[in-house]
Write a protein that holds these residues in place. Sequence first.
Motif, PDB file in Angstrom:
ATOM      1  N   PHE A  20      13.785  -0.652  10.289  1.00 12.67           N
ATOM      2  CA  PHE A  20      12.602   0.128   9.930  1.00 12.67           C
ATOM      3  C   PHE A  20      11.974   0.815  11.144  1.00 12.67           C
ATOM      4  N   GLY A  21      12.719   0.851  12.252  1.00 10.14           N
ATOM      5  CA  GLY A  21      12.264   1.585  13.422  1.00 10.14           C
ATOM      6  C   GLY A  21      11.589   0.745  14.487  1.00 10.14           C
ATOM      7  N   PHE A  22      11.472  -0.545  14.273  1.00 11.02           N
ATOM      8  CA  PHE A  22      10.844  -1.414  15.263  1.00 11.02           C
ATOM      9  C   PHE A  22      11.806  -1.663  16.426  1.00 11.02           C
ATOM     10  N   THR A  23      11.241  -1.761  17.619  1.00 10.78           N
ATOM     11  CA  THR A  23      12.024  -2.073  18.802  1.00 10.78           C
ATOM     12  C   THR A  23      11.587  -3.441  19.326  1.00 10.78           C
ATOM     13  N   ARG A  24      12.276  -3.912  20.361  1.00 12.84           N
ATOM     14  CA  ARG A  24      11.888  -5.205  20.946  1.00 12.84           C
ATOM     15  C   ARG A  24      10.479  -5.139  21.533  1.00 12.84           C
ATOM     16  N   ALA A  25      10.048  -3.966  21.899  1.00 17.93           N
ATOM     17  CA  ALA A  25       8.692  -3.812  22.425  1.00 17.93           C
ATOM     18  C   ALA A  25       7.629  -4.140  21.385  1.00 17.93           C
ATOM     19  N   GLU A  26       8.001  -4.076  20.100  1.00 20.01           N
ATOM     20  CA  GLU A  26       7.055  -4.394  19.026  1.00 20.01           C
ATOM     21  C   GLU A  26       7.104  -5.867  18.603  1.00 20.01           C
ATOM     22  N   MET A  27       7.988  -6.648  19.176  1.00 23.99           N
ATOM     23  CA  MET A  27       7.994  -8.081  18.896  1.00 23.99           C
ATOM     24  C   MET A  27       6.864  -8.733  19.697  1.00 23.99           C
ATOM     25  N   THR A  28       6.295  -9.818  19.167  1.00 20.56           N
ATOM     26  CA  THR A  28       5.066 -10.321  19.776  1.00 20.56           C
ATOM     27  C   THR A  28       4.909 -11.828  19.658  1.00 20.56           C
ATOM     28  N   ASP A  29       4.166 -12.386  20.588  1.00 20.72           N
ATOM     29  CA  ASP A  29       3.722 -13.778  20.535  1.00 20.72           C
ATOM     30  C   ASP A  29       2.222 -13.867  20.304  1.00 20.72           C
ATOM     31  N   LEU A  30       1.596 -12.742  19.960  1.00 20.66           N
ATOM     32  CA  LEU A  30       0.174 -12.764  19.614  1.00 20.66           C
ATOM     33  C   LEU A  30      -0.058 -13.713  18.448  1.00 20.66           C
ATOM     34  N   THR A  31      -1.246 -14.312  18.407  1.00 23.59           N
ATOM     35  CA  THR A  31      -1.598 -15.176  17.290  1.00 23.59           C
ATOM     36  C   THR A  31      -2.758 -14.568  16.503  1.00 23.59           C
ATOM     37  N   ALA A  32      -2.869 -14.982  15.248  1.00 22.64           N
ATOM     38  CA  ALA A  32      -3.993 -14.527  14.443  1.00 22.64           C
ATOM     39  C   ALA A  32      -5.310 -14.985  15.051  1.00 22.64           C
ATOM     40  N   LYS A  33      -5.328 -16.170  15.625  1.00 23.31           N
ATOM     41  CA  LYS A  33      -6.557 -16.686  16.233  1.00 23.31           C
ATOM     42  C   LYS A  33      -7.040 -15.763  17.347  1.00 23.31           C
ATOM     43  N   GLU A  34      -6.115 -15.303  18.177  1.00 25.06           N
ATOM     44  CA  GLU A  34      -6.495 -14.381  19.254  1.00 25.06           C
ATOM     45  C   GLU A  34      -7.106 -13.105  18.707  1.00 25.06           C
ATOM     46  N   LEU A  35      -6.446 -12.517  17.714  1.00 26.50           N
ATOM     47  CA  LEU A  35      -6.882 -11.238  17.174  1.00 26.50           C
ATOM     48  C   LEU A  35      -8.132 -11.360  16.323  1.00 26.50           C
ATOM     49  N   CYS A  36      -8.378 -12.544  15.784  1.00 27.35           N
ATOM     50  CA  CYS A  36      -9.599 -12.764  15.010  1.00 27.35           C
ATOM     51  C   CYS A  36     -10.807 -12.965  15.926  1.00 27.35           C
ATOM     52  N   GLY A  37     -10.548 -13.113  17.219  1.00 28.07           N
ATOM     53  CA  GLY A  37     -11.639 -13.238  18.162  1.00 28.07           C
ATOM     54  C   GLY A  37     -12.009 -14.658  18.499  1.00 28.07           C
ATOM     55  N   GLY A  38     -11.088 -15.596  18.181  1.00 26.59           N
ATOM     56  CA  GLY A  38     -11.393 -16.996  18.477  1.00 26.59           C
ATOM     57  C   GLY A  38     -10.131 -17.746  18.664  1.00 26.59           C
TER      58      GLY A  38
ATOM     59  N   ALA B  41       0.811  -1.225   0.000  1.00 28.69           N
ATOM     60  CA  ALA B  41       0.000   0.000   0.000  1.00 28.69           C
ATOM     61  C   ALA B  41       0.841   1.271   0.000  1.00 28.69           C
ATOM     62  N   GLY B  42       2.142   1.150  -0.212  1.00 28.81           N
ATOM     63  CA  GLY B  42       2.986   2.339  -0.308  1.00 28.81           C
ATOM     64  C   GLY B  42       3.094   3.119   0.968  1.00 28.81           C
ATOM     65  N   GLU B  43       3.155   2.428   2.113  1.00 33.51           N
ATOM     66  CA  GLU B  43       3.238   3.125   3.394  1.00 33.51           C
ATOM     67  C   GLU B  43       4.543   2.779   4.100  1.00 33.51           C
ATOM     68  N   VAL B  44       5.310   3.807   4.415  1.00 31.28           N
ATOM     69  CA  VAL B  44       6.538   3.667   5.196  1.00 31.28           C
ATOM     70  C   VAL B  44       6.148   3.472   6.663  1.00 31.28           C
ATOM     71  N   PRO B  45       6.730   2.503   7.389  1.00 31.49           N
ATOM     72  CA  PRO B  45       7.824   1.607   7.000  1.00 31.49           C
ATOM     73  C   PRO B  45       7.351   0.203   6.647  1.00 31.49           C
ATOM     74  N   PHE B  46       6.080   0.049   6.293  1.00 33.41           N
ATOM     75  CA  PHE B  46       5.503  -1.287   6.202  1.00 33.41           C
ATOM     76  C   PHE B  46       5.709  -1.955   4.849  1.00 33.41           C
ATOM     77  N   GLY B  47       5.522  -1.250   3.765  1.00 32.38           N
ATOM     78  CA  GLY B  47       5.763  -1.789   2.441  1.00 32.38           C
ATOM     79  C   GLY B  47       5.675  -0.679   1.422  1.00 32.38           C
ATOM     80  N   TYR B  48       6.769  -0.399   0.713  1.00 28.31           N
ATOM     81  CA  TYR B  48       6.797   0.765  -0.163  1.00 28.31           C
ATOM     82  C   TYR B  48       7.937   0.644  -1.175  1.00 28.31           C
ATOM     83  N   ILE B  49       7.930   1.523  -2.156  1.00 29.60           N
ATOM     84  CA  ILE B  49       9.004   1.629  -3.138  1.00 29.60           C
ATOM     85  C   ILE B  49       9.887   2.798  -2.728  1.00 29.60           C
ATOM     86  N   ASP B  50      11.187   2.565  -2.552  1.00 33.97           N
ATOM     87  CA  ASP B  50      12.064   3.623  -2.046  1.00 33.97           C
ATOM     88  C   ASP B  50      12.483   4.583  -3.150  1.00 33.97           C
ATOM     89  N   LYS B  51      13.309   5.566  -2.788  1.00 30.48           N
ATOM     90  CA  LYS B  51      13.692   6.614  -3.736  1.00 30.48           C
ATOM     91  C   LYS B  51      14.480   6.078  -4.915  1.00 30.48           C
TER      92      LYS B  51
END
Length: 308
Positions: free
Chosen positions: A290-308, A70-80
């Motif tokens: 890309f600016g991520f810190t250890r605080a942004e590392m996670t053990d969350l699962t898709a199942k949890e975030l999907c609500g089941g 989607a062309g959004e820094v820092p997630f996925g984009y085309i650089d200069k």
Amino acid sequence: MAPPLGNDVHTFRSGLRRSRRSVLGGLAALGAVGTLGTAGCTRVAEASGKKGGDLLERLKAQGIVRLGIAGEVPFGYIDKDGQLTGEAPELAKVIFKRLGVGKVQPVPTEFGSLIPGLNSQQFDVVAAGMYVNPERCQQVIFADPDYQMLDSFIVRKGNPLGLHSYKDVVAKKAKFATGTGYAEIEYAVEAGYKQSDILIVPDQVAGMNAVEAGRVDVFAGTALTTREVVKKSAKAEATAPFAPLVKGKPHVDGGAFAFRPTETNLRDAFNVELHKMKQSGELFRILRPFGFTRAEMTDLTAKELCGG
């Protein structure tokens, strides 16, 4: 340069890309897919009837995977320099190579067109740091999150109004802004802020500009994007990260790769490699530039975030 800032929530709704974090983006534009920006890109092959899908085998045979971004820094984009980069594409390059697919090809589109584009075969996987939420889980399947994210505010230096939460914004009647389609819209409304009073801007840069110019008191975004953008400002700062309240409980978002619902084999193979990288620390080494810190590392699962 961002367009001039308007005065209400509708100002930037037309013609602008959506944030990867929109709680509405996964539901929008189900019938139409935005124009794709990669020259020569063609539709991927139609899905087979094989249980769990055969996309991984087909990707190995053709040697290339098409990534919706989607062309959004820092997630996925085309650089200069015209090169594909961002946390999700760089992670995709590593994982797909290990899955036997040596090349990735970007397919840029608006954020709101990512899920419709994926499901209409315009590309093979969404690699845009997309937040996992129950609405999107009705339309696509997600890998487990590769990062988690808290919110943060951009405020004037010294934070003169003492804004540290959405409740503070409501209590102090602060002028509030956030980005087009951002999940922060819902968080502010849940805290009691009137949606029609929210100033919607295209992105965090426009939000910082609005704070610096005094058009608003606060701009809400992710902890990562706010702390990165204010590095260039002499007038604004980012507040400490915090968890917004959803149904009265602190909520942490997680971003992940999305796949067509039929392609569970590919999703599962992707997850195997992703978890190996989490355990070894390789994932953090890829995301850190890309600016991520250890605080942004996670053990969350898709199942949890999907609500089941």
